[in-house]
Design an enzyme around this catalytic site. Sequence first.
Site, PDB file in Angstrom:
ATOM      1  CB  THR A 154      -0.912   0.021   1.244  1.00 20.86           C
ATOM      2  OG1 THR A 154      -1.626  -1.213   1.296  1.00 20.86           O
ATOM      3  CG2 THR A 154      -1.884   1.180   1.181  1.00 20.86           C
ATOM      4  CE  LYS A 161      -4.825  -1.789   1.615  1.00 24.33           C
ATOM      5  NZ  LYS A 161      -5.529  -2.860   2.315  1.00 24.33           N
ATOM      6  CE  LYS A 184       1.847   1.660   4.877  1.00 26.39           C
ATOM      7  NZ  LYS A 184       1.301   0.860   3.773  1.00 26.39           N
TER       8      LYS A 184
HETATM    9  N1  LIG Z   1      -0.782  -6.994   7.202  1.00 27.51           N
HETATM   10  C1  LIG Z   1      -1.939  -6.749   6.594  1.00 27.51           C
HETATM   11  O1  LIG Z   1      -3.030  -7.129   7.066  1.00 27.51           O
HETATM   12  C2  LIG Z   1      -1.986  -5.992   5.293  1.00 27.51           C
HETATM   13  C3  LIG Z   1      -3.172  -6.057   4.552  1.00 27.51           C
HETATM   14  C4  LIG Z   1      -3.236  -5.379   3.339  1.00 27.51           C
HETATM   15  C5  LIG Z   1      -2.151  -4.642   2.899  1.00 27.51           C
HETATM   16  N2  LIG Z   1      -1.012  -4.579   3.660  1.00 27.51           N
HETATM   17  C6  LIG Z   1       0.104  -3.784   3.124  1.00 27.51           C
HETATM   18  O2  LIG Z   1       1.045  -4.710   2.600  1.00 27.51           O
HETATM   19  C7  LIG Z   1       2.383  -4.225   2.796  1.00 27.51           C
HETATM   20  C8  LIG Z   1       3.172  -5.252   3.613  1.00 27.51           C
HETATM   21  O3  LIG Z   1       2.499  -5.431   4.868  1.00 27.51           O
HETATM   22  P1  LIG Z   1       2.997  -6.509   5.942  1.00 27.51           P
HETATM   23  O4  LIG Z   1       1.936  -6.551   6.992  1.00 27.51           O
HETATM   24  O5  LIG Z   1       3.449  -7.753   5.268  1.00 27.51           O
HETATM   25  O6  LIG Z   1       4.272  -5.714   6.527  1.00 27.51           O
HETATM   26  P2  LIG Z   1       5.505  -6.267   7.393  1.00 27.51           P
HETATM   27  O7  LIG Z   1       5.161  -7.553   8.042  1.00 27.51           O
HETATM   28  O8  LIG Z   1       5.932  -5.130   8.225  1.00 27.51           O
HETATM   29  O9  LIG Z   1       6.622  -6.570   6.281  1.00 27.51           O
HETATM   30  C9  LIG Z   1       7.229  -5.543   5.570  1.00 27.51           C
HETATM   31  C10 LIG Z   1       8.200  -6.120   4.566  1.00 27.51           C
HETATM   32  O10 LIG Z   1       8.818  -5.031   3.860  1.00 27.51           O
HETATM   33  C11 LIG Z   1      10.232  -5.214   3.891  1.00 27.51           C
HETATM   34  N3  LIG Z   1      10.914  -3.915   3.807  1.00 27.51           N
HETATM   35  C12 LIG Z   1      10.687  -2.822   4.569  1.00 27.51           C
HETATM   36  N4  LIG Z   1      11.524  -1.825   4.210  1.00 27.51           N
HETATM   37  C13 LIG Z   1      12.285  -2.310   3.197  1.00 27.51           C
HETATM   38  C14 LIG Z   1      13.315  -1.758   2.407  1.00 27.51           C
HETATM   39  N5  LIG Z   1      13.728  -0.496   2.589  1.00 27.51           N
HETATM   40  N6  LIG Z   1      13.874  -2.539   1.456  1.00 27.51           N
HETATM   41  C15 LIG Z   1      13.447  -3.813   1.267  1.00 27.51           C
HETATM   42  N7  LIG Z   1      12.474  -4.393   1.987  1.00 27.51           N
HETATM   43  C16 LIG Z   1      11.897  -3.644   2.940  1.00 27.51           C
HETATM   44  C17 LIG Z   1      10.471  -5.907   5.207  1.00 27.51           C
HETATM   45  O11 LIG Z   1      11.767  -6.475   5.228  1.00 27.51           O
HETATM   46  P3  LIG Z   1      12.459  -6.881   6.642  1.00 27.51           P
HETATM   47  O12 LIG Z   1      11.966  -8.246   6.953  1.00 27.51           O
HETATM   48  O13 LIG Z   1      13.904  -6.807   6.374  1.00 27.51           O
HETATM   49  O14 LIG Z   1      12.023  -5.860   7.669  1.00 27.51           O
HETATM   50  C18 LIG Z   1       9.329  -6.926   5.182  1.00 27.51           C
HETATM   51  O15 LIG Z   1       9.644  -8.004   4.333  1.00 27.51           O
HETATM   52  C19 LIG Z   1       2.240  -2.861   3.490  1.00 27.51           C
HETATM   53  O16 LIG Z   1       2.263  -1.839   2.523  1.00 27.51           O
HETATM   54  C20 LIG Z   1       0.857  -2.954   4.146  1.00 27.51           C
HETATM   55  O17 LIG Z   1       0.292  -1.672   4.335  1.00 27.51           O
HETATM   56  C21 LIG Z   1      -0.895  -5.258   4.835  1.00 27.51           C
END
Ligand SMILES: NC(=O)c1ccc[n+]([C@@H]2O[C@H](COP(=O)([O-])OP(=O)(O)OC[C@H]3O[C@@H](n4cnc5c(N)ncnc54)[C@H](OP(=O)(O)O)[C@@H]3O)[C@@H](O)[C@H]2O)c1
Length: 299
Positions: free
Chosen positions: A96, A171, A239
């Site tokens: 997102t 979104k 965010k």
């Molecule tokens: N969780 C939900 O329910 C949900 C639902 C819909 C949409 N989303 C969206 O989907 C996305 C991911 O969500 P998530 O819940 O999976 O987040 P998360 O668990 O915090 O994972 C974030 C991922 O991004 C990577 N990352 C962060 N900064 C980076 C960088 N500078 N370079 C390379 N990789 C980087 C992290 O790597 P590291 O492991 O090294 O930290 C990790 O693999 C977000 O945009 C979120 O808003 C989430």
Amino acid sequence: MKKIGFIGLGTMGAPMASNLLKQGYEVTVYNRTASKSEPLVREGASQAATPAEAAAGQDAVITMVSNDDSIREVFYGEDGILKTLAQGTTVIDSSTISPGLVKELAAEVHKLGANFLDAPVTGSKPAAIDGTLVFMVGGEASVVEAASGLFDTLGKKVIHMGPSGSGSVAKLAHNTMVGINNLALAEGFAIAAKSGIPADSFLELVQLGSAGSKAADLKGRKIIDHDFSNQFSLALMLKDLKLASSLTDATGVPSPMLNLAKSLFQAGQTQGFGDEDLSAVVKCYEAWIGQTIGGKPLQ
Ligand SMILES: NC(=O)c1ccc[n+]([C@@H]2O[C@H](COP(=O)([O-])OP(=O)(O)OC[C@H]3O[C@@H](n4cnc5c(N)ncnc54)[C@H](OP(=O)(O)O)[C@@H]3O)[C@@H](O)[C@H]2O)c1
């Protein structure tokens, strides 16, 4: 599309990549913290050392990282995917991020003769695990159609919203409602709890009544049990509300509820709940009423 590069193995990305492997895709994974790739490698993935390596020679590259800054690094960094992206590859960003950045990335990718879709998702960690995500997609219809097998593996529905950036806008509008719905649930719980209504009875009523919502279904039990283990972090909710607020500033849409929701999630973040599930915002209400939703006095 059989050969897939998958970048970002967090809460959402890891189960999505795992589902691709289960359906027989050849998956090359990259995660900034390399150790998080290990379970996927055990399931049959190849591990790339950089985003550029993960993107080289693939039919499609899926990115699922935190925010605008993370995506910038993955695309434009020294070892970013723009260095190796081949003509004809389809890049699908499911993070997102802001609609402005989406349009910029789409233009960069198109310059290389590759395709770009902004394809954020709804459905949290459980839907990522079950392969029942809903994708809202911006980009050319023919590219969406060509990627339909991938979307079908990862989700239960794809809704084409329009040109590049439309998935991102949809979104942000959607997650504005998610934030508001979760606050409505927390506030209802607080009103009832302060007057001694048992939380279980109140949740039962909400789920049967006109106040019912996905927030109540997904988070009601977590709130009662004080189980704030992360499905979608409070920091990521904040965010999204900040991105939505920038969008409404730019488009001139009055959005008082969005901005109130942003402030309340900001309060949760300031209290130190950012890494917990977004439902932890209820702890702000618990502090205000001096007791937990389950009725226990606060320590
Ligand atoms: N969780 C939900 O329910 C949900 C639902 C819909 C949409 N989303 C969206 O989907 C996305 C991911 O969500 P998530 O819940 O999976 O987040 P998360 O668990 O915090 O994972 C974030 C991922 O991004 C990577 N990352 C962060 N900064 C980076 C960088 N500078 N370079 C390379 N990789 C980087 C992290 O790597 P590291 O492991 O090294 O930290 C990790 O693999 C977000 O945009 C979120 O808003 C989430």
